[in-house]
Design an enzyme around this catalytic site. Structure first.
Site, PDB file in Angstrom:
ATOM      1  N   TYR A   1       0.812  -1.216   0.000  1.00 43.46           N
ATOM      2  CA  TYR A   1       0.000   0.000   0.000  1.00 43.46           C
ATOM      3  C   TYR A   1       0.848   1.270   0.000  1.00 43.46           C
ATOM      4  CZ  TYR A   1      -0.841   3.019   4.141  1.00 43.46           C
ATOM      5  OH  TYR A   1      -0.798   3.999   5.089  1.00 43.46           O
TER       6      TYR A   1
ATOM      7  N   ALA B   1       2.419   1.716  -3.477  1.00 48.21           N
ATOM      8  CA  ALA B   1       1.389   2.102  -4.433  1.00 48.21           C
ATOM      9  C   ALA B   1       0.969   3.554  -4.237  1.00 48.21           C
ATOM     10  CB  ALA B   1       0.176   1.174  -4.305  1.00 48.21           C
ATOM     11  N   CYS B   2       0.859   3.980  -2.976  1.00 49.53           N
ATOM     12  CA  CYS B   2       0.466   5.361  -2.708  1.00 49.53           C
ATOM     13  C   CYS B   2       1.555   6.347  -3.130  1.00 49.53           C
ATOM     14  CB  CYS B   2       0.131   5.533  -1.228  1.00 49.53           C
ATOM     15  SG  CYS B   2      -1.443   4.795  -0.755  1.00 49.53           S
ATOM     16  N   GLN B   3       2.816   5.992  -2.923  1.00 54.79           N
ATOM     17  CA  GLN B   3       3.898   6.857  -3.392  1.00 54.79           C
ATOM     18  C   GLN B   3       3.767   7.086  -4.888  1.00 54.79           C
ATOM     19  OE1 GLN B   3       7.903   5.399  -2.694  1.00 54.79           O
ATOM     20  NE2 GLN B   3       8.801   6.925  -4.049  1.00 54.79           N
TER      21      GLN B   3
END
Length: 409
Positions: free
Chosen positions: A373, A376-378
């Site tokens: 997560y 992916a958020c980066q």
């Protein structure tokens, strides 16, 4: 056709990672920096049951898929996957191969998947959703977040600034936007481990109250407050922000709470916060947003089931309108999405440095959720899939905003 070739065909022909499968087959780019290993037929079974990001996430979290190499690099190399549009002939091939292993639907999702029950954004359901994510382990969060224990976007004075320097700069920016001065009273809703509360009390002489729905956060924060000698001026309570009875605050900070509020609740949320302020008091609302209104509020299924149950993200215009319509005059806003990408990169490094301890503390599945997560958020912040906005509003004193002609920060 081997399992690696099937997986490569599902992902698309332009995948730039190497793919290896348990049956010895290989596909993709040989010798690539990242290798995706299909360890079990259950990897494809998860995809058959939940085409898209949820199936991929279940495969990785359960261990049926392994990523050798940096997770961020792996995700950046993946093409835009439209697994719901797997061609019928490939679906048939997949069904035949799975039938050979007497598989189609997996036994069930990984144990750490969460599906909240009850009325959405009721106090009871919100409490359970917050506890699912935040009451994991304070020790785990200390490893990931670092000494600041700040679980929100930092503000980097320079690209080379450390995570701790950037988190200090974030808290100080919020304090200056709020115009904090000695003797003022601050309410920090969704206060986490009390970083803003302690910063305001220690550096600005403010009497600060923080509230959180996480019992473990409140316990950690109260201990830290006592250790810093701030117990006379700072407090963190384990309580829903809607149950705060005190009023007459000079300022309210909301740093990373609005994502948990929900679109339907925004009017009541901002109206409630306005009611806590003295005339001329300021609200600084800091939260993740959508880049525009073309997507729904709710996150993808992976984030919704494994990370932030019931989370909702709105475009900044929606937030500004809700603030304007419910007690505030908006005076300033800025987008800090590049800063959040840098923050997440720092958290990812921290997790990798403490990987073995993290797995021992919270279990392999949950550690894998975090690795996936955060990387992916980066990528999402870098690619403008999501943004981070700070919006400053004032509860007018008649027509007087008690606001400088130019921002003082």
């Amino acid at each position: 056709m081997g399992w690696a070739e099937v997986f490569a065909r599902i992902l698309g022909s332009d995948v730039s990672v190497e793919i290896r499968a348990f049956d010895g087959s290989r596909a993709g780019e040989s010798g690539a920096q990242v290798c995706v290993e299909i360890r079990s037929p259950l990897a494809l079974s998860h995809l058959a049951a939940a085409p898209g990001e949820l199936g991929l996430a279940r495969g990785y979290v359960s261990g049926a898929i392994e990523v050798h190499g940096d997770m961020y690099t792996a995700l950046a190399a993946f093409p835009a996957v439209a697994l719901n549009d797997i061609p019928p002939n490939l679906r048939r091939e997949l069904a035949v191969k799975l039938a050979g292993y007497r598989l189609w639907w997996p036994v069930g999702p990984p144990a750490v998947e969460h599906r909240p029950r009850g009325s959405r954004h009721s106090k009871r359901r919100d409490s359970k959703s917050i506890s699912y994510h935040y009451d994991v382990s304070n020790r785990f969060y200390e490893w990931v977040l670092g000494p600041s224990m700040a679980y929100t976007c930092a503000v980097y004075p320079e690209a080379t600034s450390t995570l701790e320097e950037a988190q200090f700069a974030k808290h100080d920016l919020v304090a200056r936007k709020l115009g904090l001065r000695e003797g003022m009273r601050l309410l920090d809703v969704g206060c986490g481990w009390g970083g803003m509360v302690m910063h305001a009390a220690e550096h600005y002489g403010v009497r600060a109250l923080g509230v959180t729905l996480s019992r473990q956060q409140a316990q950690w924060a109260q201990k830290a407050i006592a250790e810093r000698g701030l117990a006379d001026v700072a407090e963190v309570r384990h309580v829903d922000y809607r149950d705060v009875t005190e009023t007459g605050f000079d300022a309210v900070s909301s740093i990373g709470l609005t994502e948990h509020i929900g679109l339907a609740q925004l009017p009541d949320y901002f109206s409630f916060l306005a009611g806590k302020l003295l005339p001329g008091g300021r609200l600084l609302n800091h939260c993740i947003t959508r880049p525009d209104g073309s997507h729904g509020s709710r996150p993808g299924k992976f984030i919704g089931r494994y990370v932030f149950p019931d989370g909702e993200l709105e475009p900044v215009g929606t937030l500004v309108s809700a603030m304007n319509d419910n007690g505030f005059e908006v005076r300033h806003e800025e987008n800090l999405r590049e800063h959040y990408a840098l923050t997440l990169a720092g958290w990812c490094r921290n997790l990798e440095e403490h990987w073995d301890e993290a797995v021992a503390e919270v279990g392999l599945q949950r550690a894998r959720v975090w690795r996936l997560y955060m990387a992916a958020c980066q990528l999402g912040f870098e690619r403008n899939v999501v943004q981070l906005h700070q919006v400053l509003g004032v509860r007018l004193d008649g027509t007087d905003a008690h606001y400088p002609l130019r921002p003082s920060w």
